[in-house]
Design a protein around this motif. Structure first.
Motif, PDB file in Angstrom:
ATOM      1  N   GLN A 128       0.835  -1.205   0.000  1.00  0.00           N
ATOM      2  CA  GLN A 128       0.000   0.000   0.000  1.00  0.00           C
ATOM      3  C   GLN A 128       0.865   1.249   0.000  1.00  0.00           C
ATOM      4  N   ILE A 129       0.308   2.313  -0.584  1.00  0.00           N
ATOM      5  CA  ILE A 129       0.812   3.661  -0.340  1.00  0.00           C
ATOM      6  C   ILE A 129      -0.222   4.311   0.559  1.00  0.00           C
ATOM      7  N   ASP A 130       0.222   4.907   1.639  1.00  0.00           N
ATOM      8  CA  ASP A 130      -0.717   5.361   2.652  1.00  0.00           C
ATOM      9  C   ASP A 130      -0.452   6.826   2.981  1.00  0.00           C
ATOM     10  N   ALA A 131      -1.515   7.626   3.070  1.00  0.00           N
ATOM     11  CA  ALA A 131      -1.372   9.039   3.423  1.00  0.00           C
ATOM     12  C   ALA A 131      -2.334   9.363   4.559  1.00  0.00           C
ATOM     13  N   GLU A 132      -1.842  10.072   5.565  1.00  0.00           N
ATOM     14  CA  GLU A 132      -2.677  10.419   6.715  1.00  0.00           C
ATOM     15  C   GLU A 132      -2.463  11.896   7.044  1.00  0.00           C
ATOM     16  N   SER A 133      -3.565  12.576   7.360  1.00  0.00           N
ATOM     17  CA  SER A 133      -3.507  13.988   7.741  1.00  0.00           C
ATOM     18  C   SER A 133      -4.201  14.097   9.093  1.00  0.00           C
ATOM     19  N   ILE A 134      -3.392  14.279  10.144  1.00  0.00           N
ATOM     20  CA  ILE A 134      -3.906  14.142  11.503  1.00  0.00           C
ATOM     21  C   ILE A 134      -3.953  15.492  12.209  1.00  0.00           C
ATOM     22  N   GLY A 135      -5.122  15.848  12.775  1.00  0.00           N
ATOM     23  CA  GLY A 135      -5.197  17.028  13.624  1.00  0.00           C
ATOM     24  C   GLY A 135      -6.084  18.156  13.138  1.00  0.00           C
ATOM     25  N   SER A 136      -6.867  17.943  12.082  1.00  0.00           N
ATOM     26  CA  SER A 136      -7.796  18.995  11.652  1.00  0.00           C
ATOM     27  C   SER A 136      -9.103  18.361  11.206  1.00  0.00           C
ATOM     28  N   ASP A 137     -10.237  19.003  11.566  1.00  0.00           N
ATOM     29  CA  ASP A 137     -11.516  18.451  11.108  1.00  0.00           C
ATOM     30  C   ASP A 137     -12.043  19.205   9.894  1.00  0.00           C
ATOM     31  N   SER A 138     -11.206  20.071   9.302  1.00  0.00           N
ATOM     32  CA  SER A 138     -11.672  20.853   8.157  1.00  0.00           C
ATOM     33  C   SER A 138     -11.999  19.955   6.971  1.00  0.00           C
ATOM     34  N   PRO A 139     -13.118  20.232   6.298  1.00  0.00           N
ATOM     35  CA  PRO A 139     -13.450  19.491   5.066  1.00  0.00           C
ATOM     36  C   PRO A 139     -12.375  19.661   3.994  1.00  0.00           C
ATOM     37  N   LEU A 140     -11.553  20.715   4.128  1.00  0.00           N
ATOM     38  CA  LEU A 140     -10.451  20.909   3.178  1.00  0.00           C
ATOM     39  C   LEU A 140      -9.497  19.718   3.210  1.00  0.00           C
ATOM     40  N   VAL A 141      -9.323  19.135   4.411  1.00  0.00           N
ATOM     41  CA  VAL A 141      -8.424  17.992   4.559  1.00  0.00           C
ATOM     42  C   VAL A 141      -8.944  16.807   3.733  1.00  0.00           C
ATOM     43  N   ASP A 142     -10.236  16.505   3.875  1.00  0.00           N
ATOM     44  CA  ASP A 142     -10.829  15.387   3.148  1.00  0.00           C
ATOM     45  C   ASP A 142     -10.677  15.620   1.642  1.00  0.00           C
ATOM     46  N   ALA A 143     -10.998  16.879   1.230  1.00  0.00           N
ATOM     47  CA  ALA A 143     -10.956  17.194  -0.203  1.00  0.00           C
ATOM     48  C   ALA A 143      -9.523  17.140  -0.731  1.00  0.00           C
ATOM     49  N   LEU A 291     -10.128   7.826  16.372  1.00  0.00           N
ATOM     50  CA  LEU A 291      -9.093   6.798  16.539  1.00  0.00           C
ATOM     51  C   LEU A 291      -7.965   7.205  17.496  1.00  0.00           C
ATOM     52  N   VAL A 292      -7.453   8.420  17.332  1.00  0.00           N
ATOM     53  CA  VAL A 292      -6.306   8.834  18.160  1.00  0.00           C
ATOM     54  C   VAL A 292      -6.702   8.773  19.641  1.00  0.00           C
ATOM     55  N   GLU A 293      -7.918   9.225  19.937  1.00  0.00           N
ATOM     56  CA  GLU A 293      -8.398   9.190  21.318  1.00  0.00           C
ATOM     57  C   GLU A 293      -8.533   7.743  21.800  1.00  0.00           C
ATOM     58  N   GLN A 294      -9.035   6.894  20.916  1.00  0.00           N
ATOM     59  CA  GLN A 294      -9.183   5.480  21.272  1.00  0.00           C
ATOM     60  C   GLN A 294      -7.847   4.827  21.593  1.00  0.00           C
ATOM     61  N   LEU A 295      -6.768   5.388  21.015  1.00  0.00           N
ATOM     62  CA  LEU A 295      -5.436   4.835  21.267  1.00  0.00           C
ATOM     63  C   LEU A 295      -4.766   5.562  22.438  1.00  0.00           C
ATOM     64  N   GLY A 296      -5.544   6.303  23.219  1.00  0.00           N
ATOM     65  CA  GLY A 296      -5.016   6.901  24.436  1.00  0.00           C
ATOM     66  C   GLY A 296      -4.595   8.353  24.299  1.00  0.00           C
ATOM     67  N   GLY A 297      -4.865   8.978  23.164  1.00  0.00           N
ATOM     68  CA  GLY A 297      -4.470  10.374  22.961  1.00  0.00           C
ATOM     69  C   GLY A 297      -5.627  11.319  23.221  1.00  0.00           C
ATOM     70  N   PRO A 298      -5.383  12.621  23.018  1.00  0.00           N
ATOM     71  CA  PRO A 298      -6.458  13.601  23.153  1.00  0.00           C
ATOM     72  C   PRO A 298      -7.406  13.497  21.949  1.00  0.00           C
ATOM     73  N   PRO A 299      -8.625  14.029  22.057  1.00  0.00           N
ATOM     74  CA  PRO A 299      -9.526  14.018  20.898  1.00  0.00           C
ATOM     75  C   PRO A 299      -8.832  14.680  19.706  1.00  0.00           C
ATOM     76  N   THR A 300      -8.705  13.971  18.602  1.00  0.00           N
ATOM     77  CA  THR A 300      -7.911  14.454  17.463  1.00  0.00           C
ATOM     78  C   THR A 300      -8.556  14.017  16.152  1.00  0.00           C
ATOM     79  N   PRO A 301      -9.148  14.944  15.417  1.00  0.00           N
ATOM     80  CA  PRO A 301      -9.739  14.547  14.134  1.00  0.00           C
ATOM     81  C   PRO A 301      -8.651  14.183  13.120  1.00  0.00           C
ATOM     82  N   ALA A 302      -8.959  13.303  12.185  1.00  0.00           N
ATOM     83  CA  ALA A 302      -7.951  12.896  11.196  1.00  0.00           C
ATOM     84  C   ALA A 302      -8.625  12.259   9.997  1.00  0.00           C
ATOM     85  N   CYS A 303      -7.866  12.176   8.908  1.00  0.00           N
ATOM     86  CA  CYS A 303      -8.408  11.606   7.666  1.00  0.00           C
ATOM     87  C   CYS A 303      -7.236  11.013   6.883  1.00  0.00           C
TER      88      CYS A 303
END
Ligand code: HAM
Length: 412
Positions: A128-143, A291-303
């Motif tokens: 796989q090639i994998d890309a992750e953008s962690i820490g913003s809930d902006s729809p710009l990130v998804d787009a 997910l980040v919160e589930q892994l013991g971190g602070p609430p953190t939006p990601a995509c």
């Protein structure tokens, strides 16, 4: 004779002929992602089993049936990574990346492992090639992520690709919706096919994929999750859609799009290629705000997303596959054979793809071999410091000086 080995079921060797297409996919990914500010991260091939159990989700097929899990001394349970997202989030927390400017954009690639039933396009070791953008809930990130994946697919020239887009909302809205759908299906059980009826409580969403005429009529009227999103989730989805429209991305809304991993919230998407058989998904991803919160971190939006290198390579191999001729093959006889190695070494040091005969072929045999290797030129040494350069496509020949041939070949 001793018994010979074969590569384990569901795995394959990449032979030299298969290497260029895979290298190209990796290079295009690197170019596009790094130009967009994604930093390279490498995570281990194995992790604590619990990371995937908690990250990917206890109830998923991946965790229930497909993990390559083993115990090491001390009884610790480790698992070969079935995907990258959980590991990347683990690394994000482990290295305090929540203290950096957000979002943190990371990409990686490499082998992943799932014990699935092998078939064309589905392997137990895949890339796989994998890309992750962690820490913003902006729809710009998804787009942005969807645009980058789309650009990669376009630059590679994969044909017949469509993008399916949906939104899963919050886990609570999803659970309420599934309950509503179950009730709806139970109230119309007599009109459903038998297999759909049998699975109402286990997986009511499956009913949307049924071919049976009666079931289809029921599903045409069924409530969809998109209609049941919370207001903020609905607005987020609309914003992602507007951004995609504005950037000329075509997509189909799929109100029943589900993914095989539990961590998704809000946006989900899949790229499908109609040139492939049953395993047509060449990539997929979405938002995972919990997910980040589930892994013991602070609430953190990601995509994020992952693209399947093996499937993209399969889709590209179906194309014309014509490779351009490249490099020079030095043809030599007698005493010139030994000078050929020095000349080839000089050419290679000048960055030119150069090769020579290592098997004592005749001049004719060497020319044939040069052709087989796809050389663009043959440099035929003729003794007394003389040589001819032959264009392998046109057959044109001209006299050249072997001492300056590196320059001749480097100049366009
Ligand atoms: P996934 O949909 O499970 O997502 O996998 C992404 C892609 O990997 C698939 O679309 C497919 O091309 C390829 N793939 C998956 N399993 C196999 C297999 N057994 N053989 C060959 N290719 C396969 C994920 O893995 C998520 N981690 C994506 C993601 C990243 N979501 C958010 N961030």
């Amino acid at each position: 004779m001793a018994e010979r080995f074969k590569a384990p079921r569901g795995t394959f060797d990449v032979l030299p002929a298969g290497a260029p297409v895979r290298r190209r996919i990796e290079e295009v990914a690197r170019g596009i992602l790094e130009a967009a500010g994604y930093g390279r991260i490498e995570v281990p091939i194995f992790e604590d089993t619990e990371l995937f159990a908690r990250g990917v989700g206890e109830s998923t097929d991946i965790v229930q049936k497909q993990m390559f899990t083993f115990e090491v001394q001390g009884g610790r349970s480790l698992t070969l990574r079935p995907e990258a997202t959980a590991s990347v989030c683990r690394a994000y927390l482990e290295h305090g990346m929540q203290k950096l400017a957000q979002p943190v954009k990371l990409w990686t690639d490499g082998p992943f492992f799932r014990h699935e039933r092998p078939q064309a396009g589905r392997y137990r070791q895949f890339t796989q090639i994998d890309a992750e953008s962690i820490g913003s809930d902006s729809p710009l990130v998804d787009a942005e992520l969807i645009l980058l994946a789309g650009d990669m697919i376009a630059e590679l020239g994969v044909e017949g690709v469509r993008l399916r887009l949906g939104s899963l909302g919050t886990p609570a809205a999803r659970a309420a919706y599934l309950e509503e759908l179950r009730e709806y299906l139970h109230s119309r059980e007599d009109k459903l096919s038998e297999d759909v009826r049998a699975r109402i409580d286990v997986n009511p969403l499956r009913a949307f994929d049924a071919d049976d005429e009666g079931t289809r009529r029921v599903m045409d009227e069924a409530p969809t999750l998109l209609e049941r999103l919370d207001r903020e989730d609905g607005e987020h989805f609309d914003a992602v859609r507007k951004l995609l429209d504005r950037n000329g991305v075509s997509y189909e809304i799929d109100p029943t799009l589900v993914r095989g991993l539990d961590y998704y919230t809000r946006t989900v998407f899949e790229f499908e290629c109609d040139r492939l058989g049953a395993q047509s998904g060449i990539g997929g991803g979405g938002r995972y705000d919990g997910l980040v919160e589930q892994l013991g971190g602070p609430p953190t939006p990601a995509c994020g997303w992952a693209l399947g290198v093996d499937r993209i390579a399969l889709a590209l191999e179906g194309g014309d596959g014509e490779t351009e001729r490249d490099g020079v093959f030095v043809v030599a006889e007698g005493d010139d054979r030994d000078s050929a190695l020095a000349l080839v070494t000089e050419l290679r040091r000048a960055g030119i793809h150069a090769d020579l005969d290592l098997a004592g072929r005749t001049v004719k045999g060497q020319m044939k071999h040069a052709d087989r290797l796809g050389a663009r030129h043959a440099l035929i040494l003729e003794g007394d410091g003389k040589a001819k350069l032959r264009d392998m496509s046109s057959g044109e020949e001209r006299e050249v000086d072997p001492a300056t041939v590196a320059e001749t070949l480097s100049s366009p």
